[in-house]
Design an enzyme around this catalytic site. Structure first.
Site, PDB file in Angstrom:
ATOM      1  N   ASP A   1       0.833  -1.203   0.000  1.00  0.00           N
ATOM      2  CA  ASP A   1       0.000   0.000   0.000  1.00  0.00           C
ATOM      3  C   ASP A   1       0.864   1.248   0.000  1.00  0.00           C
ATOM      4  OD1 ASP A   1      -2.331   1.829   1.074  1.00  0.00           O
ATOM      5  OD2 ASP A   1      -3.230  -0.109   0.676  1.00  0.00           O
TER       6      ASP A   1
ATOM      7  N   HIS B   1      -3.573   5.607   3.977  1.00  0.00           N
ATOM      8  CA  HIS B   1      -4.308   4.419   3.531  1.00  0.00           C
ATOM      9  C   HIS B   1      -3.721   3.131   4.117  1.00  0.00           C
ATOM     10  CE1 HIS B   1      -6.038   1.778   0.256  1.00  0.00           C
ATOM     11  NE2 HIS B   1      -6.998   2.693   0.283  1.00  0.00           N
TER      12      HIS B   1
ATOM     13  N   SER C   1     -11.438  -0.871  -0.437  1.00  0.00           N
ATOM     14  CA  SER C   1     -10.082  -0.942   0.118  1.00  0.00           C
ATOM     15  C   SER C   1     -10.097  -1.456   1.545  1.00  0.00           C
ATOM     16  CB  SER C   1      -9.429   0.443   0.104  1.00  0.00           C
ATOM     17  OG  SER C   1      -9.025   0.807  -1.181  1.00  0.00           O
TER      18      SER C   1
END
Length: 639
Positions: free
Chosen positions: A182, A247, A438
């Site tokens: 990520d 994220h 996600s």
């Protein structure tokens, strides 16, 4: 006396019914374990009615229970012996058995004994028998806001993961490694002690945002995109202006935040280790960086990068593109699966048909559902989705993912995890809300890691199939059914959102079965002879495999000779195509497990045409001309 004994048995039974609310401290010494057997073999779940000359029904029931208890103790002695656990059958705990250790165990010794017992085919669950119990419901301060970890029924969460019951089967193992491919992660306090060395694969300096290219620092410097970036950098012309997302930090917290520590949030796996692999920065990730990062996470070699000393068994990749699965993506997936790693991917947030990597063969694509079980308005969908999990849904106009938990601003519909307060560069560590596929994918990754803690022999496909088999049916809370190539909020079906809603408890129960392990074949030329090799299949401790069965799931029909052997060979038709072959193994207790492999027949590329304006030149003519030219050159040099 009989009446008192009956009361004691009923009291014990009431305690065992309440057991899903408790779990032992990992470091608390256990004087034994409480063993729950599968209903089909548990004498205490089917005690026979006694027909002796007893004075009343209670005495008759007590006599039947005592005989069942004796059979249960005999079973417990055998199970402990077959599992290689030293102990003695000491009694019962309601409808479960009590196994007393020869000496108190704790830490790794206790984990090992419980794991051995859980892997026995007759055992459904194991609970430490400790002096002081504590609630298995995590005591993390924000756990009450993590609605998605709870489940249906008494918990009142139709789409929840059912984690509280799952944690009574396993809270994970430090030997299970999960990679988060990520944006990198921040050193958040709720991830302390859970992060292994990772790597930064972002090669483009403008994207990296940290002043350099690839290096051994996978920390997240922020991935904000400013108006100036969009206006002045051609690379970012199609990007959206946005603040830093953090994220990867959010996803790492979902999977493995420090749990039951009285602060922050709870992770799905209380003990797993995270390998952070940074592949994205400003505006996303380059395909080449993403592919290298995923390969490295699985322990595969990548030029210029050091060897990954902690290869992951589960890889979470919450990135997607707008194109279909390409050969580059598919070969990456094939290599990772062959290395024994499950690649869990997000279905995508385009509210339409799947794109790469979710449409690649061999990935576990996860779609997103709302709190009520309907497909979220943003989630992509399609036949390659494995199953669905909560992804959060910001339906209300006051819903804001940037707010800390206040009970307001739509936070009761979003997902909560570790984050950072910085809008560009890092600032204070905190917790935030998010929505998206996600964040549905890491929930499947976390459950898969718990399954591997119970049964490390499970292959990537076996993990997917058992999670699918344990999924709860889709719900129908709205009036529209998902269909076509584009859809907003709608009711999921098995052809649009996978097998059903992810259920952690049932998935973990299905993990403790024998594992069929097939040697990969991959891509071959049409008409090739291939070998189906299942000799690496594994039985559970105390049992052995007694039967093998090869079948074909899909593709042009092929005869499989010796289909009951662990090793066989066959010849594919001389056509391009895709075949799925399945192996089912059965142990001496009648318990089966299966796995499958994908084989592709692809013709080699046609040879490039040779020659030019004067017509084609054969290879012999070309060789003569080459020799002549070399001869003339040597002659000139000599002259």
């Amino acid at each position: 006396m009989y009446r008192a004994l009956l009361r004691l048995c009923l009291l014990a039974f009431s305690l065992i019914v309440a057991l899903p609310l408790f779990a032992a401290a990992p470091d608390a010494p256990a004087f034994g374990v409480i063993v729950g057997y599968r209903d089909a073999v548990n004498p205490l779940s089917r005690e026979e009615t006694d027909r002796g000359p007893w004075a009343d029904g209670r005495a008759r029931a007590q006599a039947a229970w005592m005989r069942a208890a004796l059979r249960s103790r005999e079973l417990t002695a055998r199970v402990a012996r077959e599992a290689g656990v030293r102990g003695e059958a000491a009694g019962e705990a309601g409808r479960a058995a009590l196994l007393r250790f020869q000496r108190p165990l704790q830490g790794r010794a206790l984990e090992d004994a419980m794991r051995r017992l859980r892997l026995h085919p007759d055992v459904a669950w194991v609970e430490p028998n400790v002096l002081v119990q504590r609630q298995a419901v995590p005591n993390d301060a924000l756990y009450a806001s993590q609605w998605h970890l709870k489940g249906p029924g008494a918990f009142g969460e139709p789409a929840g993961l059912n984690m509280e019951n799952a944690w009574n089967l396993s809270v994970g193992s430090p030997s299970t490694v999960v990679a988060v491919v990520d944006s990198g992660i921040r050193p958040h306090p709720d991830l302390a002690g859970r992060v292994l060395p990772g790597y930064d694969f972002v090669s483009e300096l403008l994207v990296a945002n940290d002043g350099d290219g690839r290096d051994a620092d996978p920390s997240d410097p922020g991935d904000w995109v400013s108006p100036s970036d969009v206006a002045n950098q051609p690379l970012f012309a199609s990007c959206f202006v946005d603040e830093s997302s953090w994220h990867g930090t959010f996803i790492a917290g979902q999977i493995a935040a420090e749990t039951d520590n009285g602060q922050g949030v709870a992770g799905l796996n209380w003990r797993a280790q995270i390998v952070p692999v940074r592949v994205s920065g400003k505006c996303g990730a380059l395909v080449s960086d993403l592919i290298d990062g995923v390969r490295w996470a699985a322990g595969l070699p990548v030029a210029g990068a050091p060897v990954n000393l902690n290869p992951a068994r589960v890889i979470n990749l919450s990135f997607g593109g707008s194109a279909a699965c390409s050969p580059a993506y598919q070969s990456m997936v094939d290599d990772v699966n062959a290395a024994g790693a499950l690649l869990v991917v997000a279905a995508g947030n385009r509210a339409r048909s799947l794109t790469r990597p979710a449409d690649c063969d061999g990935v576990m694509a996860v779609a997103s559902v709302r709190r009520d079980g309907a497909k979220t308005d943003y989630s992509s969908f399609g036949p390659n989705v494995a199953l669905s999990a909560p992804g959060g849904s910001c339906d209300a106009p006051t819903c804001d993912r940037r707010y800390m938990y206040t009970g307001l601003n739509g936070g009761d519909r979003l997902l909560l995890s570790t984050s950072n307060s910085g809008t560009t560069t890092p600032a204070a560590d905190n917790y935030g809300y998010e929505e998206g596929t996600s964040f549905a994918a890491p929930q499947a990754a976390g459950v898969a890691s718990l399954m591997l803690a119970l049964n490390p022999s499970l292959t990537p496909r076996a993990l997917i199939e058992r999670m699918q088999a344990g999924a709860r049916p889709h719900l129908s809370p709205v009036g529209t059914t998902c269909a076509g190539t584009s859809a907003g909020v709608c009711n999921c079906t098995t052809t649009t959102c996978g097998a059903g809603l992810l259920d952690a408890q049932v998935s973990l129960q299905l993990a403790t079965r024998p594992a069929a392990v097939i040697r990969p074949v991959g891509t071959v030329v049409p008409g090739a002879s291939i070998t189906l090799d299942g000799r690496g299949s594994v039985a559970l401790p105390g049992s052995n495999l007694v039967a093998y069965r090869w079948t074909q799931d899909s593709g042009p029909t092929v005869a499989i000779p010796a289909d009951t052997a662990s090793l066989t060979s066959l010849t594919l038709p001389a056509v391009e195509g895709r075949w799925v072959f399945r192996l089912t193994v059965t142990d001496n207790n009648g318990v089966s497990g299966s796995d499958a492999i994908i084989v592709r027949g692809v013709s080699p590329p046609a040879p490039a045409p040779t020659g030019g304006g004067g017509g084609p030149v054969g290879w012999m003519t070309g060789l003569v001309l080459l020799a002549t030219g070399l001869g003339l050159r040597r002659a000139r040099r000599r002259a």
